[in-house]
Design an enzyme around this catalytic site. Structure first.
Site, PDB file in Angstrom:
ATOM      1  N   THR A  53       3.965  -0.246   0.747  1.00 14.40           N
ATOM      2  CA  THR A  53       4.113  -1.512   0.908  1.00 14.40           C
ATOM      3  C   THR A  53       3.178  -2.115   1.950  1.00 14.40           C
ATOM      4  O   THR A  53       2.865  -3.030   1.913  1.00 14.40           O
ATOM      5  CB  THR A  53       5.684  -1.838   1.189  1.00 14.40           C
ATOM      6  OG1 THR A  53       6.597  -1.210   0.846  1.00 14.40           O
ATOM      7  CG2 THR A  53       6.120  -3.121   1.404  1.00 14.40           C
ATOM      8  N   HIS A 108      11.665  -6.222  -0.536  1.00 15.53           N
ATOM      9  CA  HIS A 108      12.103  -5.184  -1.358  1.00 15.53           C
ATOM     10  C   HIS A 108      13.137  -5.695  -2.584  1.00 15.53           C
ATOM     11  O   HIS A 108      13.792  -4.777  -3.043  1.00 15.53           O
ATOM     12  CB  HIS A 108      12.787  -3.967  -0.712  1.00 15.53           C
ATOM     13  CG  HIS A 108      11.995  -3.444   0.389  1.00 15.53           C
ATOM     14  ND1 HIS A 108      10.651  -2.837   0.042  1.00 15.53           N
ATOM     15  CD2 HIS A 108      11.977  -2.954   1.727  1.00 15.53           C
ATOM     16  CE1 HIS A 108      10.230  -2.303   1.003  1.00 15.53           C
ATOM     17  NE2 HIS A 108      11.063  -2.371   2.115  1.00 15.53           N
ATOM     18  N   ARG A 125       5.457   3.509  -7.058  1.00 13.38           N
ATOM     19  CA  ARG A 125       4.987   4.855  -6.645  1.00 13.38           C
ATOM     20  C   ARG A 125       5.667   5.907  -7.463  1.00 13.38           C
ATOM     21  O   ARG A 125       7.023   5.723  -7.877  1.00 13.38           O
ATOM     22  CB  ARG A 125       5.053   5.106  -5.221  1.00 13.38           C
ATOM     23  CG  ARG A 125       4.483   6.562  -4.753  1.00 13.38           C
ATOM     24  CD  ARG A 125       4.643   6.469  -3.112  1.00 13.38           C
ATOM     25  NE  ARG A 125       4.136   7.781  -2.520  1.00 13.38           N
ATOM     26  CZ  ARG A 125       4.165   8.130  -1.379  1.00 13.38           C
ATOM     27  NH1 ARG A 125       4.968   7.543  -0.496  1.00 13.38           N
ATOM     28  NH2 ARG A 125       3.719   9.265  -1.030  1.00 13.38           N
ATOM     29  N   ARG A 251       3.274   8.700   7.259  1.00 11.18           N
ATOM     30  CA  ARG A 251       3.317   9.968   7.300  1.00 11.18           C
ATOM     31  C   ARG A 251       2.206  10.805   6.869  1.00 11.18           C
ATOM     32  O   ARG A 251       1.651  11.508   7.568  1.00 11.18           O
ATOM     33  CB  ARG A 251       4.573  10.559   6.372  1.00 11.18           C
ATOM     34  CG  ARG A 251       5.204  11.726   6.900  1.00 11.18           C
ATOM     35  CD  ARG A 251       6.456  11.954   6.223  1.00 11.18           C
ATOM     36  NE  ARG A 251       6.383  12.446   4.695  1.00 11.18           N
ATOM     37  CZ  ARG A 251       6.102  13.551   4.149  1.00 11.18           C
ATOM     38  NH1 ARG A 251       6.044  14.521   5.088  1.00 11.18           N
ATOM     39  NH2 ARG A 251       5.815  13.694   3.084  1.00 11.18           N
TER      40      ARG A 251
END
Length: 292
Positions: A53, A108, A125, A251
C-alpha cells in the site's frame, strides 16, 4: 465467585465500550462520506493490509506531482487514509476538499463502501507473504505475543481487523473488467517497477517521460524509503493522531518468503482455502471492523 463476577463485568464493559466506539466511528465515517465531494481525477490505492500500500501511495504521489514531492511529515498528510481519517476525526471532508487535484487516497475498504465513480488501483500480494508480513506487523505494532501458527489460524478464519484476505481479494478481482479499476500484482511490480509505473501512468492518463520515470524509481526504491521510514510507518501516522510506540514497518519488501517460512501443512491449508474462496459467495462486510 466475586473475582469471577468482577472479571465477567469487566469483559462486558469492555465489549460495550468497543461497541460504542464502533458506532461513533461508523457515524463519523458515514457523515464524512456524505459531505465528501469526489472528483473525476481522484485515485484510491486499495489493498488488503501488508500488500504494498505505502509503496504504491508514494509512487502515485510522485507521479501525480511530476516528481515534485509535497512537504510532509508523514505520507498520510498528503495521501490520506480515507476511511480512518474520517472515522477518527483526523481529517474531515473539508480537509480533503482542500487537497490539490489529483488527490491520492489510501483505503482497505471493499468496493461497496468507497465513493462511487472514483478510479481505483487495487494491489494484490501473494496471500502467504501477506500472512507472514501481517504476523510480524501484529507483533511489532499491535501487541500480538503468540507464535506464527496461532496467528495463521486467525488469518485463515478472517479473525483479524480486515477480515479474510481471501474474500477481500475475491471481491476486488470480480471488478477486473471495470474501466475505473486497475488490478496490480505486487510481485509483478516488484520484479519490474518501471513497467508497473508505466502501467499506472497509462491507466491514469498521466505523462511519464524518461527523466521522471528514473526519478520516481530512485525515490521509491526499498532502501531509499527504508532510510526515511518514519515518513511511511504506521506508528508515525498513529502518533500524529493519538500517540504510540514505533517499530519496523517496512520489513523486507520481498516476495516468496511465505513459501520459505510458513510450514508446509499451513501452506497446503491456505491453498485449499484460496481455491474454495474463488467460487464462494462473498460475505456481508461489517464496516465497523474496517474503521478501528
Amino acid at each position: 465467585m466475586a473475582a469471577a463476577l468482577l472479571d465477567g463485568g469487566e469483559r462486558a464493559l469492555a465489549a460495550l465500550e468497543q461497541q460504542a466506539g464502533d458506532l461513533r466511528r461508523v457515524a463519523a465515517y458515514a457523515r464524512g462520506v456524505l459531505e465528501f465531494r469526489p472528483r473525476a481525477d481522484d485515485i484510491f490505492v486499495v489493498t488488503y493490509p501488508r500488500s504494498g500500500t505505502t509503496w504504491v501511495q508514494y509512487m502515485l504521489h510522485l507521479l501525480t506531482r511530476s516528481g515534485q514531492e509535497a512537504p510532509f511529515e508523514h505520507i498520510s498528510q498528503v495521501c490520506p487514509w480515507f476511511e480512518r481519517s474520517l472515522a477518527v476525526g483526523a481529517m474531515r471532508a473539508a480537509d480533503l476538499e482542500a487537497l490539490p487535484s489529483p488527490r491520492v487516497f489510501k483505503s482497505h475498504l471493499p468496493h461497496v463502501w468507497l465513493p462511487s465513480g472514483v478510479r481505483v488501483v487495487y494491489v494484490q500480494r501473494d496471500g502467504l507473504d501477506v500472512a507472514l508480513s501481517y504476523y510480524h506487523f501484529y507483533r511489532s505494532h499491535l501487541g500480538f505475543s503468540q507464535g506464527l501458527e496461532p496467528f495463521f489460524g486467525r488469518f485463515m478464519r478472517g479473525d483479524l481487523q480486515y477480515r479474510a484476505w481471501f474474500d477481500h481479494v475475491a471481491g476486488w478481482r470480480r471488478l477486473r473488467s471495470d474501466p475505473l479499476v486497475c488490478l496490480l500484482r505486487y510481485e509483478a511490480l516488484l520484479s519490474d517497477p518501471g513497467q508497473g509505473l508505466e502501467r499506472l501512468a497509462g491507466f491514469l492518463g498521466l505523462p511519464l517521460d524518461p527523466p521522471l520515470r528514473a526519478l520516481i524509481l530512485e525515490r521509491v526504491a526499498f532502501q531509499a524509503m527504508k532510510a526515511q521510514e518514519h515518513r511511511f510507518d504506521f506508528a508515525t501516522e498513529y502518533l500524529l493522531q493519538r500517540g504510540t510506540s514505533q517499530g519496523a514497518f517496512l520489513r523486507q519488501g520481498k516476495a516468496g518468503q511465505g513459501e520459505v517460512e510458513i510450514p508446509r501443512a499451513l501452506r497446503e491449508a491456505f491453498r485449499q482455502r484460496e481455491e474454495s474462496a474463488r467460487a464462494s459467495r462473498l460475505p456481508e462486510w461489517r464496516l465497523a471492523a474496517f474503521l478501528r
